[in-house]
Write an enzyme that holds these catalytic residues in place. Structure first.
Site, PDB file in Angstrom:
ATOM      1  N   SER A 104     126.956  13.741  18.465  1.00  0.00           N
ATOM      2  CA  SER A 104     125.779  14.159  17.713  1.00  0.00           C
ATOM      3  C   SER A 104     124.832  14.995  18.564  1.00  0.00           C
ATOM      4  CB  SER A 104     125.083  12.914  17.147  1.00  0.00           C
ATOM      5  OG  SER A 104     124.038  13.241  16.285  1.00  0.00           O
ATOM      6  N   ASP A 243     121.675  19.290  14.375  1.00  0.00           N
ATOM      7  CA  ASP A 243     122.147  18.725  15.640  1.00  0.00           C
ATOM      8  C   ASP A 243     123.623  19.057  15.807  1.00  0.00           C
ATOM      9  OD1 ASP A 243     122.920  17.099  13.533  1.00  0.00           O
ATOM     10  OD2 ASP A 243     122.805  15.246  14.688  1.00  0.00           O
ATOM     11  N   ASP A 245     126.491  17.623  15.374  1.00  0.00           N
ATOM     12  CA  ASP A 245     127.504  17.348  14.344  1.00  0.00           C
ATOM     13  C   ASP A 245     126.983  17.606  12.942  1.00  0.00           C
ATOM     14  OD1 ASP A 245     125.804  15.136  14.217  1.00  0.00           O
ATOM     15  OD2 ASP A 245     127.428  13.755  13.701  1.00  0.00           O
ATOM     16  N   ASP A 247     124.756  16.304  10.919  1.00  0.00           N
ATOM     17  CA  ASP A 247     124.421  15.320   9.904  1.00  0.00           C
ATOM     18  C   ASP A 247     122.910  15.169   9.764  1.00  0.00           C
ATOM     19  OD1 ASP A 247     123.923  13.975  12.278  1.00  0.00           O
ATOM     20  OD2 ASP A 247     125.101  12.204  11.776  1.00  0.00           O
TER      21      ASP A 247
END
Length: 447
Positions: A104, A243, A245, A247
């Site tokens: 992340s 960010d 990833d 999400d």
């Protein structure tokens, strides 16, 4: 004994604490646990593996795929793609489990492994504990011959499936809106700009050239100053920062002011209430949300529920209660009607759709919530487990709460991904919040 799984999967320094050997065993154990029902029915289980662009993801993806294949699971690798895309594709392909390899917002040397069950749902604690138990006792031998799983590389239509899903989720046209997008040189570097452009927005993409080493490097949602400057420079209507990833999503208005996850939730909750989409007239947030969000929801006549920190706890409450909006101050926003986990690109589309529908700027929409001064200090510690019950810490918390009274609050919690203890203080006055937080942080540091 320290639990292997944190608040969002298994995370650590790649090739040090999170090794290829651990990934192989973890993949085998997860396959054993998550595909048990399929084995009893005689059907061949399948799994999806996606990753962000960091260099260690290639190694860990290979190890996870080997571990799952060694237990008779066919693996479809979908390449570099956001976490919410893996959740969506797990369901869309009809797979029995999904895996996302990403740390992340963490620095490039770190990495992590997140599992999804059939349908693209994050795992409850008890299932994660079962995977860890099975991993510690799993025999090396598995099926042989035709029983060994296949590893297929890569699904050519994975990104197009996800983009089609996003287009269907938010159909409001964004023509006339100029947006700067910071993809953190991460998993959304390709799909987020494409999704926004497909909806009609004029997109200026920055930090969208991943090279396996530059993910989250002074960019993205953890370095919001980059997009603040870019929005002002380009005269854009807003900026969206993801960010690694993708999400999560944080926003910046046309003047460069940050609009965080709490403010985004306030904007979307009011919009969904007006459109009759806010089921049970309820928003689900976490204990870390600013007190200003609660006050804004009170004014709007919207109920607000709070959970532990972590979007999977928000998801659990959303699913159990049948609610339609939840999230975190950090920008994890969950819209259960369109996804099973936080989706930064979907959040960006939804926010711009509200701007288009109302004709209001992001700054005007953000006025729905007044952010109370909040100070968060991350304190490095050697043992997170002993902090909260330490007598000196307990006494310090009680003293702080007495000082703040009804005008603020104190929250101490362990990081789920790092050896840190988070000290958060809210107060009507910024200087008071800073002083109280500093005193508490000093106490924690001495434990």
């Amino acid at each position: 004994m320290t639990r292997l799984f944190g608040t969002d999967g298994v995370r650590g320094l790649a090739n040090k604490t999170l090794t290829a050997g651990l990934a192989l065993k973890l993949g085998a154990a997860a396959a054993q646990v998550l595909t048990a029902d399929m084995r009893s029915s005689g059907r061949r289980p399948t799994a999806i593996i996606g990753r962000d662009p960091r260099v260690s993801g290639e190694m860990l993806a290979a190890a996870l795929a080997a571990g799952m294949a060694s237990r008779g699971v066919d693996v479809l690798r979908v390449g570099v793609i956001p976490t919410p895309a893996v959740a969506f594709l797990t369901d869309d392909y009809g797979a029995d489990m999904g895996v996302m390899i990403s740390a992340s917002h963490n620095p490039m040397p770190d990495n992590g492994i997140k599992f999804f069950s059939a349908g693209g749902h994050k795992l409850p604690d008890e299932v994660e504990d079962e995977i860890e138990r099975v991993m510690n006792g799993l025999p090396e031998e598995g099926p042989t011959g035709h029983g060994i799983g296949r590893v297929l590389e890569e699904a050519a239509d994975a990104r197009d499936r996800y983009l089609h899903h996003l287009a269907g989720a938010v159909q409001t046209r964004l023509d006339g809106i100029t947006v700067v997008v910071d993809t953190a040189n991460g998993a959304a570097s390709e799909v987020a700009p494409k999704a926004y452009e497909a909806a009609g927005a004029r997109v200026i993409a920055i930090h969208n050239k991943p090279n396996a080493y530059n993910i989250n490097d002074k960019c993205g949602s953890t370095h919001i100053d980059q997009i603040q400057a870019a929005v002002v420079e380009h005269g854009a209507d807003l900026g969206l920062a993801h960010d690694g990833d993708a999400d999560r999503c944080l926003a910046v208005d046309s003047e460069g002011n940050v609009v965080d996850g709490d403010q985004i939730m306030a904007i979307l909750a009011i919009a969904m209430k007006e459109n009759g989409e806010l089921r049970k007239n309820t928003l689900v947030a976490t204990v870390m949300s600013n007190l200003g969000l609660q006050l804004a929801m009170d004014r709007a006549g919207i109920e607000m529920r709070t959970t532990k920190v972590g979007d999977r706890y928000v998801l659990l409450d959303l699913n159990e209660g049948g609610y339609s909006l939840g999230g975190e101050q950090s920008g994890h926003i969950v819209l259960p009607d369109h996804g099973t986990t936080g989706d930064g690109t979907l959040t960006g589309l939804s926010l711009m759709a509200r701007m288009a529908e109302t004709g209001k700027s992001l700054a005007e929409l953000a006025q729905a919530m007044t952010v109370l001064p909040q100070v968060l200090i991350n304190v490095p510690v050697s043992d997170k487990s002993i902090i909260v019950n330490d007598p000196t810490v307990v006494t310090a918390i009680e003293s702080a709460e007495t000082e703040l009274g009804d005008t603020g609050r104190v929250l101490l919690r362990a990081s789920g991904t790092e050896e840190l203890f988070r000290v958060m203080v809210e107060a009507a006055d910024k200087e008071q919040a800073r002083k109280v937080a500093g005193r508490l942080a000093a106490v924690v540091a001495e434990v």
